[in-house]
Motif scaffolding. Structure first.
Motif, PDB file in Angstrom:
ATOM      1  N   LYS A 119       0.762  -1.099   0.140  1.00 27.91           N
ATOM      2  CA  LYS A 119       0.161  -0.054   0.145  1.00 27.91           C
ATOM      3  C   LYS A 119       0.896   1.286  -0.084  1.00 27.91           C
ATOM      4  O   LYS A 119       0.729   2.205  -0.790  1.00 27.91           O
ATOM      5  CB  LYS A 119      -0.834   0.032   1.132  1.00 27.91           C
ATOM      6  CG  LYS A 119      -2.175   0.968   1.065  1.00 27.91           C
ATOM      7  CD  LYS A 119      -3.191   0.571   2.314  1.00 27.91           C
ATOM      8  CE  LYS A 119      -4.159   1.552   2.554  1.00 27.91           C
ATOM      9  NZ  LYS A 119      -5.160   1.438   3.707  1.00 27.91           N
ATOM     10  N   ARG A 124       1.757   4.090  -3.233  1.00 26.76           N
ATOM     11  CA  ARG A 124       1.419   5.628  -3.043  1.00 26.76           C
ATOM     12  C   ARG A 124       2.652   6.267  -3.587  1.00 26.76           C
ATOM     13  O   ARG A 124       2.647   7.482  -4.093  1.00 26.76           O
ATOM     14  CB  ARG A 124       1.220   5.865  -1.614  1.00 26.76           C
ATOM     15  CG  ARG A 124      -0.278   5.987  -1.243  1.00 26.76           C
ATOM     16  CD  ARG A 124      -0.951   6.975  -2.234  1.00 26.76           C
ATOM     17  NE  ARG A 124      -2.328   7.399  -1.619  1.00 26.76           N
ATOM     18  CZ  ARG A 124      -2.756   8.483  -1.923  1.00 26.76           C
ATOM     19  NH1 ARG A 124      -2.225   9.228  -2.867  1.00 26.76           N
ATOM     20  NH2 ARG A 124      -4.222   8.580  -1.387  1.00 26.76           N
ATOM     21  N   ASP A 177      -9.152   9.504  -1.024  1.00 25.76           N
ATOM     22  CA  ASP A 177      -7.692  10.018  -0.123  1.00 25.76           C
ATOM     23  C   ASP A 177      -8.567  10.426   1.195  1.00 25.76           C
ATOM     24  O   ASP A 177      -9.525  11.174   1.129  1.00 25.76           O
ATOM     25  CB  ASP A 177      -7.233  10.868  -0.926  1.00 25.76           C
ATOM     26  CG  ASP A 177      -6.592  10.389  -2.199  1.00 25.76           C
ATOM     27  OD1 ASP A 177      -6.168   9.297  -2.311  1.00 25.76           O
ATOM     28  OD2 ASP A 177      -6.206  11.359  -3.048  1.00 25.76           O
ATOM     29  N   TRP A 208      -4.492  15.802  -2.406  1.00 22.09           N
ATOM     30  CA  TRP A 208      -3.720  14.915  -3.458  1.00 22.09           C
ATOM     31  C   TRP A 208      -2.309  15.566  -3.194  1.00 22.09           C
ATOM     32  O   TRP A 208      -1.392  14.888  -3.184  1.00 22.09           O
ATOM     33  CB  TRP A 208      -4.292  15.200  -4.720  1.00 22.09           C
ATOM     34  CG  TRP A 208      -3.589  14.145  -5.787  1.00 22.09           C
ATOM     35  CD1 TRP A 208      -3.812  13.079  -6.195  1.00 22.09           C
ATOM     36  CD2 TRP A 208      -2.377  14.570  -6.522  1.00 22.09           C
ATOM     37  NE1 TRP A 208      -2.930  12.648  -7.110  1.00 22.09           N
ATOM     38  CE2 TRP A 208      -2.188  13.768  -7.444  1.00 22.09           C
ATOM     39  CE3 TRP A 208      -1.846  15.940  -6.724  1.00 22.09           C
ATOM     40  CZ2 TRP A 208      -1.053  13.834  -8.358  1.00 22.09           C
ATOM     41  CZ3 TRP A 208      -0.718  15.993  -7.533  1.00 22.09           C
ATOM     42  CH2 TRP A 208      -0.303  14.883  -8.465  1.00 22.09           C
ATOM     43  N   LYS A 229       1.086  13.913  -1.900  1.00 28.50           N
ATOM     44  CA  LYS A 229       2.560  13.975  -2.909  1.00 28.50           C
ATOM     45  C   LYS A 229       3.529  14.537  -2.223  1.00 28.50           C
ATOM     46  O   LYS A 229       4.805  13.873  -2.299  1.00 28.50           O
ATOM     47  CB  LYS A 229       2.129  14.679  -4.022  1.00 28.50           C
ATOM     48  CG  LYS A 229       2.727  14.333  -5.167  1.00 28.50           C
ATOM     49  CD  LYS A 229       2.174  12.846  -5.834  1.00 28.50           C
ATOM     50  CE  LYS A 229       3.283  12.207  -6.493  1.00 28.50           C
ATOM     51  NZ  LYS A 229       3.226  10.740  -6.551  1.00 28.50           N
ATOM     52  N   VAL A 233       4.894  12.381   0.766  1.00 30.61           N
ATOM     53  CA  VAL A 233       5.613  10.924   0.032  1.00 30.61           C
ATOM     54  C   VAL A 233       6.861  11.539  -0.597  1.00 30.61           C
ATOM     55  O   VAL A 233       8.024  10.676  -0.235  1.00 30.61           O
ATOM     56  CB  VAL A 233       4.790  10.203  -1.134  1.00 30.61           C
ATOM     57  CG1 VAL A 233       5.432   9.207  -1.909  1.00 30.61           C
ATOM     58  CG2 VAL A 233       3.372   9.795  -0.319  1.00 30.61           C
ATOM     59  N   LEU A 292      -3.468   6.571   3.989  1.00 34.59           N
ATOM     60  CA  LEU A 292      -3.042   6.113   2.673  1.00 34.59           C
ATOM     61  C   LEU A 292      -4.420   5.582   1.907  1.00 34.59           C
ATOM     62  O   LEU A 292      -4.436   5.225   0.809  1.00 34.59           O
ATOM     63  CB  LEU A 292      -1.965   5.111   2.641  1.00 34.59           C
ATOM     64  CG  LEU A 292      -0.733   5.511   3.142  1.00 34.59           C
ATOM     65  CD1 LEU A 292       0.290   4.339   3.251  1.00 34.59           C
ATOM     66  CD2 LEU A 292      -0.031   6.719   2.242  1.00 34.59           C
TER      67      LEU A 292
END
Lengths: 191, 169
Positions: free
Chosen positions: A45, A49, B99, B103, B107, B110, B169
């Motif tokens: 998961k 992402r 989500d 978004w 991003k 991450v 997530l």
């Protein structure tokens, strides 16, 4: 195989990068261990992402410019211009502009000299871009482009080539700016 | 590519620049850096063309040069900018139903986690996860043993999991 060992190996198992025998051991363990299956699911998961940036569609002009810049650098490596020659060329260019009064504003000319010197002395594109501060770049572009065409008409020389590089650099900044601000830039490039 | 033939090298540039750009972009995440990496790679390839022994294909040889050029830039400019990969028509401020967070915010989180990996782990993770290289390709590119690459890749993934699993997530 114990859970601790399996969890260590889960990333490689996820990517299919384990030898078949070891992968089989992990698979057998997962079949009988819910906690490790959960761990594999969580790793999957998270990694789903983490997606790679996909390159945007760029116009053909970008690629032709890019190839031209690469070839210019390749040729330049073969016939490198020393720093003093770059500075001398910039000074001559400045005198030429001043004497024949081709039109660009003094500020644009100053910047032109700066980037010209940078280019001729083999300083990278970044530094040229730094020299063109983003605040004033749009107002300078027309002057630079007009100036380039005037010079190109008169000189089939390194000057024209380096101005072409500057134009390419400015164009790239536009592409980046538009990519970063899709909602702020109209189809005609206006902000 | 014949040695020393600049015309042939130009054809090589035209043939490979888009693929090289795509590789560099996946590593660096922005047009400017990817373009720099590609230019650097071609210049290096031109300089090194006499060293090419034909032990691998030209594509493989050049791909390795591109990857290394991109990694050099990645190390110098550790922030990976992700500004232009949002799906077309997506509203950057609008939360998507699937989500838990916005978004773009996700991003950023991450990419920040990837950026925060130790250098070697980041290099290996980017080559594996973003560029799809095999362990042996990565070890060949970076001059490391397969086992070393595997250890760093595992650590990178575990670290990302630790950092990101707390988010919705």
């Amino acid at each position: 195989m114990i859970c601790k060992d399996v969890r260590e190996m889960i990333p490689l198992y996820y990517y299919g990068e384990m030898e078949s025998g070891r992968a089989g051991d992990v698979r057998d363990h997962l079949a009988s261990c819910a906690d490790c299956r959960d761990e594999l699911a969580l790793v999957g998961k998270v990694l789903e992402r983490v997606t790679a940036p996909e390159a945007p569609e760029l116009p053909d002009k970008f690629w032709s410019r890019s190839a031209a810049d690469i070839m210019r650098r390749v040729r330049k490596r073969r016939f490198a211009v020393p720093l003093w020659a770059g500075v001398a060329a910039a000074v001559i260019l400045f005198l030429f502009i001043t004497m024949v009064d081709l039109g660009p504003e003094p500020d644009a000319v100053s910047k032109q000299i700066l980037v010209e010197t940078s280019f001729m002395s083999d300083i990278e594109m970044d530094d040229i871009e730094m020299a063109l501060d983003m605040e004033g770049i749009r107002s300078d572009i027309d002057s630079l482009w007009n100036f380039q065409h005037q010079v190109s008409d008169d000189f089939d020389s390194e000057f024209a080539q380096s101005l072409d590089t500057i134009e390419s650099s400015i164009e790239l900044l536009f592409v980046e700016f538009e990519a970063a601000n899709p909602r702020r830039v109209g189809t005609n490039g206006s902000v | 590519m014949k040695r020393g033939d600049i015309g042939e090298f130009e054809a090589f540039v035209l043939d490979y620049q888009r693929k090289a750009f795509s590789t560099a972009y996946r590593t660096l995440g922005n047009v400017h850096d990817a373009r720099d990496a590609v230019q650097e790679a071609f210049v290096k390839a031109f300089k090194a063309r006499r060293d090419f022994r034909g032990e691998s294909s030209v594509t493989t040889w050049f791909h390795r040069i591109v990857v290394n050029a991109a990694l050099d830039i990645l190390r110098k400019r550790p922030r990976m900018h992700v500004v232009d990969e949002m799906p077309e028509g997506a509203d950057p401020s609008a939360p998507r139903p699937e989500d838990g967070v916005r978004w773009r915010e996700m991003k950023e989180i991450v990419m920040s986690a990837v950026n925060n990996l130790p250098e070697r782990q980041k290099d290996i993770f980017v080559l594996k996860h973003f560029n799809g290289l095999s362990i042996s390709e990565i070890s060949g590119t970076l001059g490391l043993a397969d086992g070393t690459v595997k250890v760093h890749l595992s650590r990178a993934v575990h670290r990302l999991k630790e950092e990101l699993s707390g988010y919705d997530l």
